[in-house]
Scaffold this motif. Structure first.
Motif, short mmCIF file in Angstrom:
data_model
loop_
_atom_site.label_atom_id
_atom_site.label_comp_id
_atom_site.label_asym_id
_atom_site.label_seq_id
_atom_site.Cartn_x
_atom_site.Cartn_y
_atom_site.Cartn_z
N VAL A 116 0.72 -1.29 -0.14
CA VAL A 116 -0.17 0.02 0.00
C VAL A 116 1.01 1.30 0.00
CG1 VAL A 116 -1.66 1.45 1.23
CG2 VAL A 116 -1.98 -1.13 1.01
N LEU A 117 1.84 1.24 0.96
CA LEU A 117 2.83 2.54 0.84
C LEU A 117 3.38 2.59 -0.44
CD1 LEU A 117 4.22 2.29 4.60
CD2 LEU A 117 2.37 3.46 3.56
N ILE A 118 3.94 1.54 -1.09
CA ILE A 118 4.64 1.80 -2.65
C ILE A 118 3.82 2.34 -3.36
CG2 ILE A 118 5.43 0.42 -4.43
CD1 ILE A 118 6.94 -1.51 -2.15
N ASN A 119 2.28 1.88 -3.49
CA ASN A 119 1.37 2.16 -4.57
C ASN A 119 0.77 3.41 -4.21
OD1 ASN A 119 2.12 -0.20 -6.58
ND2 ASN A 119 1.58 -1.07 -4.66
N ASN A 120 1.04 4.14 -3.18
CA ASN A 120 0.10 5.29 -2.94
C ASN A 120 1.16 6.36 -2.42
OD1 ASN A 120 -2.77 4.60 -2.96
ND2 ASN A 120 -1.79 2.82 -2.07
N GLN A 121 2.09 6.62 -2.92
CA GLN A 121 3.20 7.57 -2.38
C GLN A 121 2.41 9.16 -2.99
OE1 GLN A 121 7.21 6.56 -3.05
NE2 GLN A 121 6.78 4.63 -3.13
N ASN A 122 1.42 9.02 -3.84
CA ASN A 122 0.95 10.30 -4.19
C ASN A 122 0.10 10.96 -3.03
OD1 ASN A 122 -0.64 8.01 -4.55
ND2 ASN A 122 -2.35 9.42 -5.74
N TYR A 123 -0.10 10.35 -2.05
CA TYR A 123 -1.09 11.03 -0.82
C TYR A 123 0.03 11.83 0.04
CZ TYR A 123 -4.92 8.55 -1.78
OH TYR A 123 -6.30 8.11 -2.39
N GLU A 124 -0.19 12.89 0.11
CA GLU A 124 0.52 13.87 1.14
C GLU A 124 0.45 13.26 2.59
OE1 GLU A 124 0.17 18.20 2.95
OE2 GLU A 124 -0.32 17.99 0.72
N LYS A 125 -0.56 12.50 3.04
CA LYS A 125 -0.62 12.26 4.37
C LYS A 125 -1.20 10.75 4.41
CE LYS A 125 -1.73 13.27 8.98
NZ LYS A 125 -2.33 14.14 10.02
N ILE A 126 -0.54 9.78 4.86
CA ILE A 126 -1.09 8.40 5.28
C ILE A 126 -1.15 8.02 6.54
CG2 ILE A 126 -1.01 5.93 4.59
CD1 ILE A 126 0.25 6.86 1.99
N ASN A 127 -2.52 8.13 7.02
CA ASN A 127 -2.47 7.51 8.61
C ASN A 127 -2.80 6.05 8.62
OD1 ASN A 127 -2.50 10.26 9.41
ND2 ASN A 127 -4.75 10.43 8.62
N VAL A 128 -1.81 5.48 9.15
CA VAL A 128 -2.04 3.91 9.51
C VAL A 128 -2.42 3.55 10.99
CG1 VAL A 128 -0.62 1.62 9.17
CG2 VAL A 128 0.02 3.72 7.61
N TRP A 129 -3.44 2.99 10.93
CA TRP A 129 -4.11 2.42 12.18
C TRP A 129 -3.85 0.98 12.10
CZ3 TRP A 129 -5.32 6.67 15.19
CH2 TRP A 129 -5.40 7.95 14.62
N ILE A 130 -3.37 0.56 13.36
CA ILE A 130 -3.32 -1.11 13.55
C ILE A 130 -3.94 -1.57 14.71
CG2 ILE A 130 -1.98 -3.04 13.92
CD1 ILE A 130 -0.01 -1.89 11.94
#
Length: 108
Positions: free
Chosen positions: A26-40
């Motif tokens: 997901v992180l490799i394929n969504n680098q176009n997002y300024e902010k990615i919040n990952v919740w586990i």
């Protein structure tokens, strides 16, 4: 560039490595997002596995928020719900509470 993406995984120590594989993709394929919040949604993930997941996120300049799900999963266990797989995991049930859990952190 897109603004923000919220991602949620529910896992325990038995499946943390698979969450890591998925997270990496997901992180490799969504680098176009300024902010990615990952919740586990954390069902007793070991410190070692948490550190691996954090290193993965840090490589892509992202952060991970671990949320302890013990009180939610205890409710499920009180209902005598069956566990999943050979590992007898209850982690999947924590997804039932995603809206309630993330609302506490201001995520809509």
């Amino acid at each position: 560039m897109q603004d923000e993406l919220n991602l949620v995984w529910a896992t325990d120590d038995n499946y943390a490595f698979l969450a890591g594989v998925s997270l990496t993709s997901v992180l490799i394929n969504n680098q176009n997002y300024e902010k990615i919040n990952v919740w586990i949604l954390d069902d007793n993930i070991s410190l070692e596995e948490k550190e691996r997941l954090q290193r993965c996120a840090a490589y892509y300049n992202r952060n991970i928020n671990f949320i302890n799900t013990e009180k939610y999963l205890n409710r499920i266990k009180e209902l005598n719900a069956r566990s999943w797989g050979k590992a007898k995991s209850y982690s999947a049930y924590s997804r039932l509470f995603i809206a309630d859990i993330l609302q506490k952190y201001g995520v809509k």
